[in-house]
Motif scaffolding. Structure first.
Motif, short mmCIF file in Angstrom:
data_model
loop_
_atom_site.label_atom_id
_atom_site.label_comp_id
_atom_site.label_asym_id
_atom_site.label_seq_id
_atom_site.Cartn_x
_atom_site.Cartn_y
_atom_site.Cartn_z
N UNK A 103 -2.68 6.16 83.72
CA UNK A 103 -2.67 4.77 84.17
C UNK A 103 -3.85 4.51 85.11
N UNK A 104 -4.15 5.45 86.00
CA UNK A 104 -5.28 5.33 86.90
C UNK A 104 -6.39 6.28 86.46
N UNK A 105 -7.61 5.81 86.49
CA UNK A 105 -8.74 6.63 86.08
C UNK A 105 -8.92 7.81 87.03
N UNK A 106 -9.14 9.01 86.52
CA UNK A 106 -9.44 10.15 87.39
C UNK A 106 -10.71 9.86 88.20
N UNK A 107 -10.74 10.34 89.44
CA UNK A 107 -11.88 10.05 90.32
C UNK A 107 -13.19 10.52 89.71
N UNK A 108 -13.19 11.67 89.08
CA UNK A 108 -14.43 12.20 88.52
C UNK A 108 -14.94 11.33 87.37
N UNK A 109 -14.02 10.67 86.63
CA UNK A 109 -14.44 9.83 85.51
C UNK A 109 -15.16 8.58 85.97
N UNK A 110 -14.96 8.19 87.23
CA UNK A 110 -15.61 6.99 87.77
C UNK A 110 -17.05 7.27 88.20
N UNK A 111 -17.44 8.54 88.25
CA UNK A 111 -18.81 8.85 88.62
C UNK A 111 -19.78 8.47 87.50
N UNK A 112 -21.04 8.30 87.87
CA UNK A 112 -22.09 8.00 86.90
C UNK A 112 -23.11 9.13 86.89
N UNK A 113 -23.92 9.16 85.85
CA UNK A 113 -24.94 10.20 85.73
C UNK A 113 -26.28 9.54 85.40
#
Length: 474
Positions: free
Chosen positions: A304-314
């Motif tokens: 339901x909530x995005x994992x914190x690491x998935x919100x990072x950008x590269x």
């Protein structure tokens, strides 16, 4: 009463003519009643709703044509105008996901993109953005400032994240629908959070919005929309007007199409050019025959909530054989990856204000297992800051678990800021990093931040440095 005897004396031919006339009148009356019946039926309230529990797959195609001007800053407070045209195409299959909260956060979907590509021409410079194959499964979630996106399988780049800001997003159009059944001709005002999300602004000063059920034809309800929002986006004053129509299929209970015109005006921002442009957008959306890669088992695994690491950008620094990971408050402002003046410049924006600028430099490699001497690094800092340098703050070698060497140095001083009312000196802190891989590959970072804004960094400097990936030479 006097007419009755004359009717009785009518000839057979007259009776036949009278019956024919009565039959014609009856037919005409029936036709009129049928028309009125249809009118009354069309005037009955129409339910326009696609619940989030609808798990059917939908196929969608969005086409965008854009034109206008971009404005960039020049010395002396002047600006330079650039002609801009762009075209974008999106094709995807989507399925709704359970809500992640109230209002905007209740709007969630998983999407499988078959196409997501934009070509832009600014003056004589042409650029192309396209989703990479590993980025094409996307989780889209409503936020006040628009629909955010992340990939459950890989980190997105800033370019890909920007590309995924879809005009005429079906999630937003669904949110424009009225809460109760409405009659043809009825008007309603969408909630302010919907208008803000539609315009994709972070702070709102003024909202004027309305929707109207124009007609229902062959089971398709056509809704006109006007949405005018004035506010700020990434610190720039922004004015967005959206007009047009979108369709709702009353048999399928789903948004089925749209034709919208966006007009956007914004000032030059800290990280964005000024804009004066128009977007013509069309959407075609239908129930898909099959979910493709979006099977039930895939949906069940999406949190339901995005994992914190998935919100990072590269950021892919391909000529350097390296990647930089960072949170979404960092924006790439400039990247020169080849030539004699190589640098990547990122700026950190928090609630529309500039917090920090980061300059990243690719250094010559040292012998394996070695790095540039710390004393020499300190001397280079003093020399680069010149008269701005006052003193060193904390120096430390940061512990790591992957064999890398990270040296962190704080330098304190003053910087002169020139504005319309003259120049003023403000306390500054420069945070320097020297990072070396066991192979000898090196980078340097410098984070320039007003001393009073240091708490807003929230450790994002060290997080970026630790997230550097040195890739194998190609």
């Amino acid at each position: 009463m006097h007419g009755a005897p004359r009717m009785e004396r009518a000839t057979a031919h007259s009776r036949t003519h009278l019956v024919t006339r009565r039959h014609g009148i009856a037919s005409a009356t029936a036709a009129i009643l049928t028309v009125f019946a249809g009118t009354f039926a069309a005037a009955e309230p129409v339910k326009l709703e696609q619940p989030y529990t609808d798990k059917r797959p939908f196929s969608a195609q969005i086409k965008v044509q854009s034109s206008g001007h971009l404005f960039t800053s020049r010395s002396g407070g002047q600006s330079e105008r650039h002609t801009m045209t762009a075209a974008a195409t999106y094709e995807f299959i989507e399925r709704r996901l359970p809500p992640g909260g109230r209002d905007a956060q209740a709007l969630r979907a998983v999407r499988d993109f078959q196409a997501a590509r934009m070509e832009m021409l600014v003056s004589d410079k042409r650029t192309t953005s396209e989703l990479l194959p590993m980025e094409r499964i996307i989780i889209s979630s409503g936020q006040l400032e628009g629909v955010s996106a992340y990939s459950p399988t890989t980190l997105l780049s800033r370019d890909s994240l920007d590309l995924l800001e879809l005009p005429a997003d079906p999630l937003i159009l669904t949110a424009l629908l009225p809460a109760e059944p409405v009659e043809v001709g009825a008007e309603w005002t969408p909630p302010e959070w919907v208008s803000q999300m539609f315009a994709a602004v972070e702070a709102v000063e003024k909202v004027e919005a309305s929707c109207k059920l124009e007609n229902v034809d062959a089971g398709v309800a056509r809704i006109s929309v006007r949405n005018h929002v004035r506010g700020q986006r990434l610190g720039a004053n922004t004015d967005v007007k959206i007009v047009g129509t979108f369709d709702f299929d009353t048999k399928e209970n789903a948004v089925s199409g749209a034709a919208l015109l966006y007009e956007t005006k914004s000032t030059i921002g800290t990280i964005t050019p000024g804009i004066d442009g128009k977007l013509d957008v069309t959407l075609v959306r239908r129930v898909a025959e099959a979910p493709g890669r979006l099977a039930d088992t895939v949906l069940e695994q999406i949190p339901v909530q995005a994992p914190a690491v998935a919100e990072q950008l590269v950021f892919h620094a391909a000529p350097w054989n390296a990647r930089l990971r960072h949170d979404r408050n960092w924006h790439v402002f400039q990247a020169v990856l080849e030539g004699s003046q190589q640098v990547v410049i990122l700026r950190r924006i928090d609630r529309g204000s500039l917090v920090c600028q980061c300059n990243v430099t690719n250094l010559p490699a040292a012998p394996a297992g070695q790095h540039a001497p710390q004393e020499q690094f300190d001397k280079d800092i003093e020399r680069s800051l010149g008269a701005r340098f006052k003193q060193f703050g904390r120096k430390q070698v940061v512990p790591t678990e992957n064999g890398r060497f990270i040296y962190r140095v704080e330098a304190e001083g003053m910087a002169e800021i020139t504005g319309n009312k003259g120049a003023v000196e403000i306390p500054m802190t420069w945070i320097y990093y020297l990072i070396a891989d066991p192979s000898g590959r090196q980078m340097s970072f410098v984070f320039a931040v007003e001393t009073s804004l240091l708490p807003q960094m929230e450790g994002s400097d060290l997080e970026m440095v630790k997230g550097v990936q040195f890739l194998a030479p190609r």
